[in-house]
Design an enzyme around this catalytic site. Structure first.
Site, PDB file in Angstrom:
ATOM      1  N   SER A   1      40.871  44.285   0.281  1.00  0.00           N
ATOM      2  CA  SER A   1      41.859  45.633   0.233  1.00  0.00           C
ATOM      3  C   SER A   1      41.298  46.968   0.095  1.00  0.00           C
ATOM      4  O   SER A   1      41.914  47.984   0.158  1.00  0.00           O
ATOM      5  CB  SER A   1      43.226  45.324  -0.127  1.00  0.00           C
ATOM      6  OG  SER A   1      42.937  44.916  -1.582  1.00  0.00           O
ATOM      7  N   GLU A   2      40.428  46.905  -0.721  1.00  0.00           N
ATOM      8  CA  GLU A   2      39.509  48.214  -1.150  1.00  0.00           C
ATOM      9  C   GLU A   2      37.990  48.032  -1.061  1.00  0.00           C
ATOM     10  O   GLU A   2      37.401  47.094  -1.741  1.00  0.00           O
ATOM     11  CB  GLU A   2      39.852  48.469  -2.347  1.00  0.00           C
ATOM     12  CG  GLU A   2      41.062  49.692  -2.451  1.00  0.00           C
ATOM     13  CD  GLU A   2      41.234  50.416  -3.537  1.00  0.00           C
ATOM     14  OE1 GLU A   2      39.957  50.838  -4.342  1.00  0.00           O
ATOM     15  OE2 GLU A   2      42.309  50.544  -3.937  1.00  0.00           O
ATOM     16  N   THR A   3      37.354  48.873  -0.077  1.00  0.00           N
ATOM     17  CA  THR A   3      35.851  48.993  -0.438  1.00  0.00           C
ATOM     18  C   THR A   3      35.511  50.352   0.438  1.00  0.00           C
ATOM     19  O   THR A   3      36.346  50.734   1.241  1.00  0.00           O
ATOM     20  CB  THR A   3      35.048  47.752   0.221  1.00  0.00           C
ATOM     21  OG1 THR A   3      33.768  48.018  -0.242  1.00  0.00           O
ATOM     22  CG2 THR A   3      35.136  47.852   1.730  1.00  0.00           C
TER      23      THR A   3
ATOM     24  N   TYR B   1      33.055  47.621  -4.896  1.00  0.00           N
ATOM     25  CA  TYR B   1      32.112  48.547  -4.459  1.00  0.00           C
ATOM     26  C   TYR B   1      30.730  48.640  -5.108  1.00  0.00           C
ATOM     27  O   TYR B   1      30.649  47.876  -6.153  1.00  0.00           O
ATOM     28  CB  TYR B   1      33.180  49.769  -5.411  1.00  0.00           C
ATOM     29  CG  TYR B   1      34.230  50.460  -5.008  1.00  0.00           C
ATOM     30  CD1 TYR B   1      34.441  51.382  -3.729  1.00  0.00           C
ATOM     31  CD2 TYR B   1      35.531  49.970  -5.381  1.00  0.00           C
ATOM     32  CE1 TYR B   1      35.470  51.841  -3.075  1.00  0.00           C
ATOM     33  CE2 TYR B   1      36.762  50.328  -4.921  1.00  0.00           C
ATOM     34  CZ  TYR B   1      36.651  51.187  -3.838  1.00  0.00           C
ATOM     35  OH  TYR B   1      37.922  51.370  -3.273  1.00  0.00           O
TER      36      TYR B   1
END
Length: 957
Positions: free
Chosen positions: A652-654, A585
């Site tokens: 897998s997350e941003t 992030y």
């Protein structure tokens, strides 16, 4: 590398180079455009001419070249391939390729790994692109408990009935599931990161699994299979351990198992919860009441660091703490694995087809694990590496004193552009309340959950039990009714920290936990990742492969930490069915909830201590910011492959917050900043060749409370952003508008307008739409849409198509080019409620027999450019098996041959699935078997056209 010190991040040479790098940035912006001028400036400003030898001078020059080249590259725009020719020159009027392509991607196929790439059974390299479903999984359905409800400071609050909750109904009601999944698929996404939580499976108590939730999950997966074309991998999700620590994930009984009383976590400052009594219930949606990202501070507070220390290293540090004869570390891990195994076994047994046909990929490791106190250098100081400091920031020693009811005075921080800034001091006072279980509470818990506990002393800090610190309990008891000043003096003068480096020294505590050929002098983050984390991963992998030997195991180390060195590990931990899943992030956007076009910082560089001060990681200008994020993603990919081996990398997350700039977009309906921010992320993901699943899809998202969890608002879609005029029957809407009085209502309901489910209440929804959409569509309420379309000018794109041809996918828009043009220009959400739609829905390479070399989508000019490398065999295959590009009608409602340039081959279109198929034509091209040739396709939207140009696609089917 610095020629004087070998590159130590704190040496004066590196500090000088960091300052110089910033000065070079400013010099470039001023207009210095020659490498000679910039290099000279570097050498003079960094004083490399004062080095003591020719060798050191040459080393300094090499460093200058590297730093200058890196800084200059940040300010370069994308390069464009040459040699591509317009297809209009090859195909004359009427010569349009006919027939429906046979290679369209509409179903999932089993995947394997070849040369670090995901390859399907047809030998095509596949790109996974998708989203996390669903952020609502963090919250139970019954009782509905968003993070802002209730009062965590009251022991009798419904929030603390942790055993009697239900997550049945997550991610969303079954009757709505197909609509949600088809919406996601219509964006061109082909992958679902499916969230489950430990609490959802085992909330009632250890070994008591929620069968109804497992059954519900099976039914949702069947719907995904029915929709088709969506790969699924499971994520066991957690944030700061549990809802009762201010996050989500683990069930409440795990805190009891550790000796903690959840009902006193808030009052002792062991965690700060959104529903804490210190925050005004009516103002909890405001950042002035509950500061941005405050929940992340819980990582450095007692409840969280205790749970993760016990979970990963309980046997090493607390060997005497046992439940039913098992050390607390193994007790927690075994139950965690058993709960996941229970769900996974049900999936394997009841949905074998979904594993066989490739729909279900596998399981990802525990989301965003944390090292707790393992490797903490000094319990009485805030470590330099703790860049995240928000609000009250106690040391570990402060937290321990708070945990036994003592007051402490701590620093208060705020996040500034230059990093965390101290902005005052504050007294935290639990007023004698202790976070540790009393004798009666411990007895009740042990009886309720069937535990035979050993090693804990009731009402006593487990850290004082092992001699890390001490205090006179009898004397402290006499202070309970005295003044705060005297209790502060007692905490400061009569509490002693005996072992400040307890968690940093003596790797011998972990004897037998790592290979004999590994040698560690100190316990630090590197030790934790390569020992504690790897051992946990081994247990996880064993559990997954015991149930499904061919399933993928997705490894996720600590966020922004270098992964473990397993590339050549003799244990063969990383195999051909492993995927590396980092998270990222943008720190500045996350902490300030804004997108700054002018400057940003190198988040990864700061985390890697490449700068002596975060100020030196600043980059200036939108081009440099985009390139900096892309470079960080390339570095993350390179780190993963260097440490883990040549395996696929899947971010897998941003994501980006949508409530930027104090929710300005919810007043004017325009998502300009969010579009630019997400486009920068997408550009970096595509440029670094990463598979990815964005955070997130939240079916319950709304403007006031966002994703209903800690004021986060990351959902790509919101029912609050649906266009009422587009989704509702005009006459029906007029009747409803006339019947409604526009009084503010905060009541949540689900009412149906013409078959479209819309939330919140109809009254408030229509009011919001009329307030900020009135300039855009008010006229459409009073006249049919088709009349608006007929008023378009002849120069508009619609002049090339019939009205029927301009109808776009219903999930995205019910209108033709004019309405879409308005959305593009003004950054409105799509009529269906997709926010920052121009960046979310974008062309990308879905699959190819070749290797992707470069991919770039210019969102402003609507130009997509793709370069693919083919060896001799791949080029031969590419004549019959095309490179497939998702080409959304949102960006390309009309396309002619005049808009497509290629260096080789021809194209066909699958209009229904919005896929462009690019075939090579090798009849006129020869190359050696061992060589690689690169070919490029460029797709434009705005090139001038003639009416005679044969259309490949019009916006509908």
């Amino acid at each position: 590398m610095c020629c004087m010190c070998g590159g130590h991040p704190r040496c004066s040479c590196i500090q000088s180079h960091s300052i110089t790098a910033l000065l070079i940035t400013l010099k470039i912006k001023e207009g210095s455009n020659t490498s000679f001028e910039i290099a000279t400036y570097f050498i003079l400003s960094s004083r490399t001419y004062m080095y003591s030898s020719i060798e050191s001078l040459l080393a300094g020059a090499r460093l200058a070249h590297e730093v200058v080249a890196e800084r200059i590259n940040l300010y370069k725009g994308p390069s464009h391939a040459g040699g591509a020719k317009c297809l209009a020159k090859q195909f004359g009027p009427g010569q349009v390729p006919d027939g429906v392509p046979e290679n369209s991607i509409t179903k999932c196929l089993p995947l394997t790994v070849e040369d670090g790439e995901l390859v399907d059974v047809q030998g095509r390299r596949v790109v996974l692109k998708g989203i996390n479903v669903d952020a609502a999984m963090k919250l139970p359905v019954k009782p509905f408990m968003p993070s802002y409800l209730g009062d965590a400071s009251k022991a009798d609050d419904l929030f603390y009935d942790g055993d009697n909750v239900s997550f049945v109904g997550r991610p969303f009601p079954l009757e709505e599931a197909e609509e949600h999944f088809r919406r996601i698929k219509s964006w061109g996404f082909n992958t679902i990161r499916y969230l489950v939580t430990w609490e959802a499976l085992e909330h009632e108590g250890p070994g008591k699994y929620d069968e109804e939730f497992v059954d519900y999950t099976i039914e949702v997966l069947r719907i995904i299979h029915r929709v088709g074309g969506l790969y699924v991998f499971f994520d066991c999700h957690q944030d700061v351990w549990s809802r009762f620590c201010g996050g989500s994930g683990a069930p409440m009984w795990t805190l009891f198992a550790a000796g903690l009383q959840p009902k006193r976590i808030s009052v002792t400052g062991a965690s700060v919860l959104h529903s804490d009594g210190q925050f005004d219930e009516k103002l909890r949606s405001e950042s002035s009441c509950y500061p941005k990202m405050l929940w992340t501070s819980n990582y450095k507070r007692l409840a969280l660091f205790t749970m993760f220390t016990l979970f990963f290293a309980g046997e090493a540090y607390f060997p005497n703490l046992k439940i039913n004869g098992t050390n607390i570390q193994h007790y927690l891990q075994e139950h965690h694995f058993n709960a996941l195994s229970y769900l996974w076994l049900a999936v394997v047994k009841r949905l074998p087809l979904l594993l066989a046909n490739g729909t279900i990929l596998g399981f990802e490791l525990l989301n965003e694990p944390n090292q707790g106190l393992v490797g903490h250098p000094n319990l009485d100081k805030i470590p330099d590496c703790q860049h995240l400091r928000i609000g009250t920031t106690p040391t570990v020693f402060d937290c321990l004193k708070l945990g036994v009811g003592l007051p402490v005075e701590v620093d208060v921080y705020k996040i500034a552009i230059t990093g965390p800034q101290k902005c005052g001091r504050q007294i935290m006072d639990p007023k004698g309340a202790r976070v540790w279980l009393s004798a009666q509470e411990m007895m009740d818990c042990d009886e309720h959950y069937g535990w035979k506990r050993s090693g804990w002393l009731p009402d006593t800090c487990i850290y004082s039990q092992i001699g890390i610190w001490n205090y006179n309990d009898e004397r402290m008891a006499l202070l309970d009714t005295t003044s705060q000043e005297r209790r502060l003096a007692f905490a400061s003068n009569e509490c002693q920290l005996l072992k400040p480096t307890f968690f940093n020294d003596s790797p011998k505590r972990f004897k037998g936990c790592y290979r004999q050929d590994q040698d560690y002098d100190v316990v630090d983050t590197n030790f934790f990742v390569n020992v504690c984390f790897v051992n946990f991963y081994l247990g996880f992998k064993k559990m997954i492969r015991a149930l499904a030997p061919d399933a993928f195991v997705l490894i996720q180390p600590l966020v922004l930490v270098i992964p473990p060195n397993l590339r050549d590990d003799p244990r063969g931990i990383i195999d051909k069915k492993t995927i590396y899943c980092p998270h990222y992030y943008d720190g500045m956007s996350l902490m300030f909830k804004t997108w700054n076009y002018r400057f940003n910082v190198d988040t990864l560089g700061i985390m890697r201590d490449r700068y002596s001060n975060p100020l030196f990681g600043i980059v200036l200008g939108e081009t440099a910011i985009r390139n900096c994020i892309k470079k960080q993603f390339c570095d993350i990919t390179k780190e993963g492959k260097n440490m883990l081996g040549d395996i696929p990398v899947l971010m897998s997350e941003t994501g980006m917050p949508f409530d930027m700039n104090n929710k300005r977009s919810y007043n004017n309906g325009r998502f300009r900043c969010q579009t630019s921010a997400l486009d920068a992320l997408a550009n970096a993901l595509e440029g670094s060749d990463m598979h990815h699943t964005y955070w997130c899809y939240a079916s319950i998202n709304g403007h006031k409370w966002g994703d209903h969890w800690n004021n986060e608002d990351f959902s790509f879609w919101s029912s609050d952003d649906r266009d009422v005029a587009a989704l509702c029957d005009t006459q029906d809407l007029l009747k409803k508008v006339e019947a409604l009085s526009f009084k503010t209502s905060s009541t949540f309901s689900r009412e149906s307008y013409g078959g479209s489910r819309i939330s919140p209440s109809s009254r408030q929804l229509v009011k919001n739409r009329l307030l900020y959409h009135k300039k855009r569509f008010l006229s459409s309420i009073f006249c049919p849409t088709d009349l608006i379309e007929t008023q378009e000018s002849e120069s508009d794109a619609s002049s090339f198509c019939s009205d029927d041809a301009t109808e776009t996918t219903s999930m995205i828009s019910n209108h033709g080019p004019r309405r879409m043009k308005e959305h593009h220009k003004s950054f409105y959400a799509s009529p269906d409620g997709v926010r920052a739609v121009n960046a979310v829905i974008r062309p990308y390479i879905m699959t190819s027999p070749g290797v992707r070399k470069n991919s770039n989508f210019d969102i402003k000019e609507t130009v997509f450019e793709l370069t693919v490398g083919f060896d001799f065999q791949q080029a031969s295959v590419a004549q019959t098996r095309p490179t497939i590009i998702f080409l959304p009608k949102w960006h390309y409602p009309i396309l002619t041959y005049n808009n497509v340039d290629v260096t080789n081959g021809f194209v066909q279109l699958d209009s229904e699935n919005e896929q462009l198929h690019w075939f090579l034509d090798m009849s006129s091209e020869r190359h050696e078997p061992n060589t690689v040739v690169e070919h490029t396709i460029i797709i434009r939207r705005h090139r001038l056209q003639k009416r005679s140009d044969p259309p490949i696609i019009c916006g509908g089917q």
